[in-house]
Design an enzyme around this catalytic site. Structure first.
Site, PDB file in Angstrom:
ATOM      1  N   ASP A   1      71.860  72.086  38.273  1.00  0.00           N
ATOM      2  CA  ASP A   1      70.920  71.100  38.816  1.00  0.00           C
ATOM      3  C   ASP A   1      71.081  70.924  40.322  1.00  0.00           C
ATOM      4  O   ASP A   1      70.558  69.978  40.905  1.00  0.00           O
ATOM      5  CB  ASP A   1      71.078  69.751  38.101  1.00  0.00           C
ATOM      6  CG  ASP A   1      72.474  69.153  38.274  1.00  0.00           C
ATOM      7  OD1 ASP A   1      73.335  69.818  38.911  1.00  0.00           O
ATOM      8  OD2 ASP A   1      72.716  68.038  37.784  1.00  0.00           O
TER       9      ASP A   1
ATOM     10  N   GLU B   1      73.756  70.191  42.035  1.00  0.00           N
ATOM     11  CA  GLU B   1      74.849  69.335  42.482  1.00  0.00           C
ATOM     12  C   GLU B   1      75.984  70.197  43.043  1.00  0.00           C
ATOM     13  O   GLU B   1      76.216  71.320  42.590  1.00  0.00           O
ATOM     14  CB  GLU B   1      75.377  68.486  41.325  1.00  0.00           C
ATOM     15  CG  GLU B   1      74.418  67.407  40.873  1.00  0.00           C
ATOM     16  CD  GLU B   1      74.989  66.596  39.724  1.00  0.00           C
ATOM     17  OE1 GLU B   1      76.102  66.927  39.249  1.00  0.00           O
ATOM     18  OE2 GLU B   1      74.321  65.643  39.292  1.00  0.00           O
TER      19      GLU B   1
ATOM     20  N   ARG C   1      73.920  57.791  66.544  1.00  0.00           N
ATOM     21  CA  ARG C   1      72.962  57.131  67.433  1.00  0.00           C
ATOM     22  C   ARG C   1      72.114  56.090  66.710  1.00  0.00           C
ATOM     23  O   ARG C   1      71.339  55.375  67.345  1.00  0.00           O
ATOM     24  CB  ARG C   1      72.068  58.186  68.099  1.00  0.00           C
ATOM     25  CG  ARG C   1      72.836  59.045  69.107  1.00  0.00           C
ATOM     26  CD  ARG C   1      71.948  60.027  69.819  1.00  0.00           C
ATOM     27  NE  ARG C   1      71.546  61.119  68.954  1.00  0.00           N
ATOM     28  CZ  ARG C   1      70.754  62.110  69.337  1.00  0.00           C
ATOM     29  NH1 ARG C   1      70.264  62.136  70.559  1.00  0.00           N
ATOM     30  NH2 ARG C   1      70.439  63.078  68.500  1.00  0.00           N
ATOM     31  N   GLN C   2      72.273  56.005  65.387  1.00  0.00           N
ATOM     32  CA  GLN C   2      71.581  54.954  64.627  1.00  0.00           C
ATOM     33  C   GLN C   2      72.556  53.783  64.452  1.00  0.00           C
ATOM     34  O   GLN C   2      73.054  53.516  63.364  1.00  0.00           O
ATOM     35  CB  GLN C   2      71.113  55.494  63.278  1.00  0.00           C
ATOM     36  CG  GLN C   2      70.051  56.583  63.402  1.00  0.00           C
ATOM     37  CD  GLN C   2      69.382  56.871  62.072  1.00  0.00           C
ATOM     38  OE1 GLN C   2      69.049  55.960  61.308  1.00  0.00           O
ATOM     39  NE2 GLN C   2      69.179  58.157  61.795  1.00  0.00           N
TER      40      GLN C   2
ATOM     41  N   LYS D   1      67.225  58.274  84.246  1.00  0.00           N
ATOM     42  CA  LYS D   1      66.381  58.574  83.092  1.00  0.00           C
ATOM     43  C   LYS D   1      65.951  57.294  82.401  1.00  0.00           C
ATOM     44  O   LYS D   1      66.726  56.351  82.270  1.00  0.00           O
ATOM     45  CB  LYS D   1      67.143  59.462  82.101  1.00  0.00           C
ATOM     46  CG  LYS D   1      66.337  59.844  80.862  1.00  0.00           C
ATOM     47  CD  LYS D   1      67.165  60.674  79.896  1.00  0.00           C
ATOM     48  CE  LYS D   1      68.126  59.821  79.085  1.00  0.00           C
ATOM     49  NZ  LYS D   1      68.811  60.598  78.025  1.00  0.00           N
TER      50      LYS D   1
ATOM     51  N   ARG E   1      64.189  56.280  78.694  1.00  0.00           N
ATOM     52  CA  ARG E   1      63.732  56.755  77.392  1.00  0.00           C
ATOM     53  C   ARG E   1      62.644  55.826  76.874  1.00  0.00           C
ATOM     54  O   ARG E   1      62.833  54.623  76.761  1.00  0.00           O
ATOM     55  CB  ARG E   1      64.904  56.822  76.402  1.00  0.00           C
ATOM     56  CG  ARG E   1      64.481  57.290  75.018  1.00  0.00           C
ATOM     57  CD  ARG E   1      65.666  57.622  74.138  1.00  0.00           C
ATOM     58  NE  ARG E   1      66.391  58.794  74.597  1.00  0.00           N
ATOM     59  CZ  ARG E   1      66.016  60.048  74.361  1.00  0.00           C
ATOM     60  NH1 ARG E   1      64.902  60.276  73.668  1.00  0.00           N
ATOM     61  NH2 ARG E   1      66.738  61.052  74.811  1.00  0.00           N
TER      62      ARG E   1
ATOM     63  N   ASP F   1      76.139  67.035  79.266  1.00  0.00           N
ATOM     64  CA  ASP F   1      75.904  65.859  78.429  1.00  0.00           C
ATOM     65  C   ASP F   1      76.740  65.993  77.166  1.00  0.00           C
ATOM     66  O   ASP F   1      77.234  67.081  76.848  1.00  0.00           O
ATOM     67  CB  ASP F   1      74.415  65.753  78.078  1.00  0.00           C
ATOM     68  CG  ASP F   1      73.976  64.321  77.800  1.00  0.00           C
ATOM     69  OD1 ASP F   1      74.844  63.440  77.683  1.00  0.00           O
ATOM     70  OD2 ASP F   1      72.757  64.086  77.691  1.00  0.00           O
TER      71      ASP F   1
ATOM     72  N   GLY G   1      64.517  68.067  75.409  1.00  0.00           N
ATOM     73  CA  GLY G   1      63.422  67.479  76.173  1.00  0.00           C
ATOM     74  C   GLY G   1      63.876  66.849  77.481  1.00  0.00           C
ATOM     75  O   GLY G   1      63.242  67.043  78.529  1.00  0.00           O
TER      76      GLY G   1
END
Length: 281
Positions: A34, A36, A86-87, A181, A183, A207, A214
């Site tokens: 399945d 897993e 980053r969240q 910069k 954002r 960085d 981008g």
């Protein structure tokens, strides 16, 4: 002490083991019908180092299973690249603080955690065990010193990355500066004109992470217009999502280098010596 790994971190784990002078264990991975994941770590020691970058959701599941498989061993967890870092904020009702949820889950069953140039060091507070973040900025500088780039100007894409850029430039005494910069969204950025003295210079934009490329593409357009002699890029975590690497080549970058926290063709800088030193400490 034995070093083990998840599937996408085999190379950096083997380098960490070599730097530590420790054996590299075998981890078997397969799938049930399945789909897993099945994990088995053979011959565990009383102390275990797990090296596991987390570039995607499946790697997180695999790591959770591997931590559980190490029950009874004192585990030091090394996360060279931490997804979801980053969240770290909630902007709307009903949103998770994703890094908190993942950090808390990964803390169960481990004694300590080491991360490498995590995007926001403040998120270490979400781990339920002692956690430290190390920087491989000196290793990036050491790599650049061995290239043919003469007297580079080390440039951060924004002031947030400036301390990292300063760490890259420090040992060789190179000039260092940053751009301004802004954002506007997850994919849209703008860079204001700023006199950083690039005319006739070999510029290296550095960085912690290159995601879509981008930001660097926008920066390269401005630097080329100001007369930069050459433009290169170096980072710790080369994500290069959505054609990010090709985007940088098309934008005129002459060289692109990343570390082995995420294993890429351009992973010419190793985080393993710094990780091994942190483990010894």
């Amino acid at each position: 002490m034995k070093v083990i790994y998840t599937d996408k971190s085999q190379i950096i784990a083997s380098k960490v083991a070599e730097n530590l002078g420790a054996p590299l264990g075998e981890v078997k991975k397969s799938r049930f019908p399945d789909n897993e994941i099945y994990i088995r770590a053979d011959g565990l020691d009383d102390r275990t180092v797990i090296v596991s970058s987390l570039p995607d959701a499946e790697s997180i599941v695999e790591l959770l299973l591997l931590i559980d498989a190490c029950e009874g061993s004192e585990v030091s967890l090394v996360i060279p690249y931490m997804a979801y870092a980053r969240q770290d904020k909630r902007f709307n009702t009903g949103e998770p603080i994703s890094i908190r949820a993942i950090a808390q889950a990964l803390s169960r069953g481990v004694a300590r955690i080491i991360t490498v140039n995590i995007h926001e060091p403040d998120v270490l507070k979400y781990f339920g065990v002692p956690a430290v973040n190390i920087s491989i900025a000196p290793a990036v500088g050491e790599y650049l010193a061995k290239t043919a780039i003469e007297n580079p100007l080390i440039l951060a894409p924004d002031d947030g990355a400036w301390p990292f850029a300063q760490g890259v430039a420090a040992d060789c005494g190179w000039d260092c500066n940053h751009l301004d910069k802004t954002r506007h969204s997850g994919v849209e950025v703008s860079i204001r004109q700023k006199d950083v003295g690039v005319a006739g210079r070999n510029v290296v934009i550095v960085d912690d992470i290159i995601s879509t490329g981008g930001t660097l593409t926008t920066a390269a357009e401005m630097l080329a217009a100001e007369g930069a002699r050459s433009i290169s890029a170096a980072c710790v975590h080369g994500v290069f999502s959505g054609g990010g690497y090709a985007r940088l080549i098309a934008a005129g970058f002459s060289q692109i280098a990343s570390s082995d926290t995420i294993e890429r063709g351009c992973s010419v800088i190793s985080a393993a010596p710094a990780i091994a030193e942190a483990l010894r400490r």
